[in-house]
Write a protein that holds these residues in place. Structure first.
Motif, PDB file in Angstrom:
ATOM      1  N   LEU A 357       0.826  -1.156  -0.105  1.00  0.00           N
ATOM      2  CA  LEU A 357      -0.245  -0.054   0.000  1.00  0.00           C
ATOM      3  C   LEU A 357       0.883   1.311   0.087  1.00  0.00           C
ATOM      4  O   LEU A 357       0.401   2.288  -0.497  1.00  0.00           O
ATOM      5  N   LEU A 358       1.886   1.211   0.710  1.00  0.00           N
ATOM      6  CA  LEU A 358       2.833   2.370   0.481  1.00  0.00           C
ATOM      7  C   LEU A 358       3.970   2.551  -0.628  1.00  0.00           C
ATOM      8  O   LEU A 358       4.550   3.602  -0.616  1.00  0.00           O
ATOM      9  N   ASN A 359       4.052   1.359  -1.556  1.00  0.00           N
ATOM     10  CA  ASN A 359       4.811   1.247  -2.347  1.00  0.00           C
ATOM     11  C   ASN A 359       4.447   1.915  -3.608  1.00  0.00           C
ATOM     12  O   ASN A 359       5.301   2.304  -4.528  1.00  0.00           O
ATOM     13  N   GLU A 360       3.106   2.035  -3.802  1.00  0.00           N
ATOM     14  CA  GLU A 360       2.462   2.795  -5.040  1.00  0.00           C
ATOM     15  C   GLU A 360       2.225   4.316  -4.505  1.00  0.00           C
ATOM     16  O   GLU A 360       1.270   4.398  -3.725  1.00  0.00           O
ATOM     17  N   VAL A 361       2.447   5.281  -5.191  1.00  0.00           N
ATOM     18  CA  VAL A 361       2.157   6.470  -4.717  1.00  0.00           C
ATOM     19  C   VAL A 361       0.684   7.122  -4.925  1.00  0.00           C
ATOM     20  O   VAL A 361       0.166   6.801  -6.051  1.00  0.00           O
ATOM     21  N   PHE A 367      -6.927   3.755  -0.578  1.00  0.00           N
ATOM     22  CA  PHE A 367      -7.373   2.897   0.172  1.00  0.00           C
ATOM     23  C   PHE A 367      -8.019   3.516   1.593  1.00  0.00           C
ATOM     24  O   PHE A 367      -8.973   3.184   1.939  1.00  0.00           O
ATOM     25  N   GLN A 368      -7.475   4.423   2.051  1.00  0.00           N
ATOM     26  CA  GLN A 368      -7.970   5.145   3.290  1.00  0.00           C
ATOM     27  C   GLN A 368      -9.397   5.731   3.028  1.00  0.00           C
ATOM     28  O   GLN A 368     -10.292   5.794   3.879  1.00  0.00           O
ATOM     29  N   ASN A 369      -9.417   6.417   1.910  1.00  0.00           N
ATOM     30  CA  ASN A 369     -10.605   7.089   1.286  1.00  0.00           C
ATOM     31  C   ASN A 369     -11.712   6.264   1.170  1.00  0.00           C
ATOM     32  O   ASN A 369     -12.900   6.258   1.395  1.00  0.00           O
ATOM     33  N   ASN A 397      -0.684   0.920 -17.583  1.00  0.00           N
ATOM     34  CA  ASN A 397       0.593   2.053 -17.091  1.00  0.00           C
ATOM     35  C   ASN A 397       0.092   3.109 -16.411  1.00  0.00           C
ATOM     36  O   ASN A 397       0.626   4.328 -17.048  1.00  0.00           O
ATOM     37  N   LEU A 398      -0.945   3.192 -15.664  1.00  0.00           N
ATOM     38  CA  LEU A 398      -1.582   4.528 -15.125  1.00  0.00           C
ATOM     39  C   LEU A 398      -0.998   4.614 -13.597  1.00  0.00           C
ATOM     40  O   LEU A 398      -0.740   3.676 -12.881  1.00  0.00           O
ATOM     41  N   ALA A 399      -0.835   5.852 -13.239  1.00  0.00           N
ATOM     42  CA  ALA A 399      -0.771   6.111 -11.862  1.00  0.00           C
ATOM     43  C   ALA A 399      -1.945   6.100 -11.133  1.00  0.00           C
ATOM     44  O   ALA A 399      -3.245   6.250 -11.875  1.00  0.00           O
ATOM     45  N   VAL A 400      -1.854   6.106 -10.015  1.00  0.00           N
ATOM     46  CA  VAL A 400      -3.267   6.184  -9.184  1.00  0.00           C
ATOM     47  C   VAL A 400      -4.060   7.301  -9.091  1.00  0.00           C
ATOM     48  O   VAL A 400      -5.320   7.519  -9.470  1.00  0.00           O
ATOM     49  N   SER A 401      -3.405   8.518  -9.414  1.00  0.00           N
ATOM     50  CA  SER A 401      -4.187   9.823  -9.769  1.00  0.00           C
ATOM     51  C   SER A 401      -4.896   9.916 -11.086  1.00  0.00           C
ATOM     52  O   SER A 401      -5.550  10.458 -11.286  1.00  0.00           O
ATOM     53  N   GLU A 402      -4.358   9.080 -11.974  1.00  0.00           N
ATOM     54  CA  GLU A 402      -5.176   8.752 -13.415  1.00  0.00           C
ATOM     55  C   GLU A 402      -6.235   7.964 -13.328  1.00  0.00           C
ATOM     56  O   GLU A 402      -6.716   7.580 -14.356  1.00  0.00           O
ATOM     57  N   SER A 403      -6.368   7.059 -12.199  1.00  0.00           N
ATOM     58  CA  SER A 403      -7.611   6.221 -12.072  1.00  0.00           C
ATOM     59  C   SER A 403      -9.030   6.871 -12.656  1.00  0.00           C
ATOM     60  O   SER A 403      -9.289   7.895 -11.981  1.00  0.00           O
TER      61      SER A 403
END
Length: 516
Positions: A357-361, A367-369, A397-403
């Protein structure tokens, strides 16, 4: 020139920021002839014992490998360490160069406060002792991208010393087996960055860019092997590794190369090598027999760097003119190790899941939200976030912010699953629809696709009975003791209900009808 760098040193490991240092020592033991298994300012790091689970065969000799890292890390600052020139990645060559950076006569260095604060906070995060007094030195050497003929560093008395970094690794065949390792940090030092040489081979010339040399991270690895109980072996240095993956490959290759060389009667040269990532091997650059004399001397244009804590602040001093270690300690964010412990304690998350959970920016915040808005159990939320959600991100190949899927949408989906409004397979179909980013809610998708679970018990009873009557061969296999036959019957009923029936309920009805 003079871009802010940190350099860390560990007994056997180092880094770089205009510079902070770190050193670390790793010791691996291998049976002879066996293959080893692999692993910003300036900094250097210490060495850490690491023993493989592999045991030597009878008659074989163990080898111990010592690895020290010098880690050069760029400080996130707006301007350079000793000048007001901006730091901007990929800027046009020589567009961010002050008179000091170009080493024009009469120019003097001015220390960047932000860089000092970053060095102190890095030291605090790594459990280092912060020296209340540190010194700057000149390191002399000639190279075209160093116009002054010397580099300002902290050779004698660096800003921080004697720290350590604890980290978790999965050991054994099961991911749940997590072990804690510790790497020692010898020192962290501020260091001026050099320029960058661009070699134009076809024209037989070299171009110099004095903006700055480094990217965010560069590592030099010092590696040697020896038999346990014997003196350390001759070391080689593998220079300019710019990714963790290449670092691991270079270390593993060099360890095995040295072992093979010694076992075949050869000797290890004290040399500098580079890693050819295309060939996956290290190659010689130059030997170190004629070791360069850097003629270190105190930097005459910079006074000693003095730091204070709340108890030693001089009376009446302007807080903006000094650096208070205690205030910087209060500004430190929560460290990853503390966050991981909280996740395990608060949500019952497995240790290896807390690491993931901490390894991916941005993944921890996501998760907490989700947890804030759902009634689902933390275990189920963790599974969906790490498996389904993260899997979709990596495939694309997306970042969490791009979900395209928000925490609120996933929380609503998990609530539908939790109250048994939909099945697990239906939930995955809904998630795939959410990923299309059409603005529909999970409830709308369930209604449109008719994915809600079947609650008509009488209709389900009839479907189960019809399935048993139509597949007597499967029923016979089940009665003969084939445990897989019941799963086939459940699958047939689910297919008839278009996946809208709960498998557990189907199994219960089937077993009741078979026993009657």
């Amino acid at each position: 020139m003079a871009a802010p760098m940190l350099r860390w040193c560990c007994p056997g490991r180092r880094w770089a920021f205009s510079r902070i240092g770190d050193g670390s020592r790793h010791e691996k033991r291998f049976p002879a002839g066996s293959a080893s298994s692999g692993k910003r300012g300036h900094s250097s790091v210490a060495q850490q014992p690491f023993i493989t689970a592999q045991k030597p065969r009878k008659g074989d000799h163990e080898w111990a490998a010592v690895v020290g890292l010098e880690i050069h890390a760029q400080i996130a600052s707006n301007s350079k360490l000793f000048s007001g020139s901006q730091v901007h990645f990929a800027a046009p060559p020589n567009s961010l160069v002050s008179f000091f950076d170009a080493s024009l006569p009469g120019t003097l260095p001015v220390l960047n406060r932000r860089c000092v604060e970053a060095a102190v906070m890095t030291g605090l995060a790594l459990g280092c002792h912060i020296n209340r007094k540190s010194l700057f030195d000149r390191k002399h050497y000639f190279y075209a991208d160093l116009p002054a003929g010397y580099q300002i560093t902290q050779q004698r008395l660096p800003i921080a010393v004697n720290g350590e970094l604890a980290y978790s690794v999965c050991v054994g065949k099961k991911p749940a087996w997590v072990a804690t390792r510790t790497v020692r940090v010898k020192q962290i030092q501020l260091e001026q960055d050099s320029g960058k040489s661009l070699h134009d081979d076809p024209r037989a010339r070299t171009l110099v860019d004095l903006n700055r040399a480094e990217g965010q991270l560069r590592v030099d690895a010092n590696i040697s092997v020896h038999h346990p109980g014997e003196p350390l072996g001759v070391r080689t240095e593998v220079k300019n590794l710019n990714s963790a993956r290449f670092l691991a490959k270079a270390i593993d290759y060099e360890i095995q190369r040295q072992i093979n060389e010694l076992e075949n009667g050869g000797e290890i040269l004290n040399e500098t090598r580079s890693f050819d990532y295309k060939l996956g091997c290290t190659v010689p650059m130059r030997d170190k027999e004629g070791k360069q004399d850097y003629r270190f001397m105190p930097e005459p244009n910079l006074p000693p760097l003095l730091l204070y804590d709340s108890g030693s602040l001089p009376a009446g001093v302007d807080p903006q003119q000094v650096i208070n270690i205690d205030q910087l300690r209060e500004r430190l964010p929560e460290l990853p190790s503390v966050t991981r412990e909280k996740l395990v304690r608060q949500y019952g998350v497995l240790p290896e899941h807390s690491v993931a959970l901490l390894n991916e920016v941005g993944l921890l915040e996501f998760f907490q939200n989700v947890m804030k808005e759902t009634r689902a159990e933390p275990k189920k939320v963790t599974s969906w976030v790490l498996n389904t959600f993260l899997g979709f991100l990596k495939q694309r190949n997306l970042a969490v912010s791009e979900s395209p899927v928000t925490p609120a949408a996933l929380a609503e989906l998990l609530d539908l699953l939790d109250r048994k409004a939909i099945s697990s397979s239906a939930a995955k179909k809904v998630f795939a629809e959410l990923w299309r980013g059409e603005g529909k809610t999970p409830a709308q998708i369930v209604a449109e696709k008719k994915l809600e679970l079947m609650h008509d018990q009488e209709a389900l009873e009839q479907l189960c009975r019809a399935t048993l009557e139509a597949h007597t061969g499967v029923v016979t296999d089940l009665k003969k003791g084939n445990p897989r036959a019941i799963n086939k019957l459940i699958g047939l009923v689910r297919k008839a209900t278009l996946g809208r029936a709960d498998p557990a309920v189907i199994k219960e009805v089937l077993e009741r009808q078979l026993s009657s």
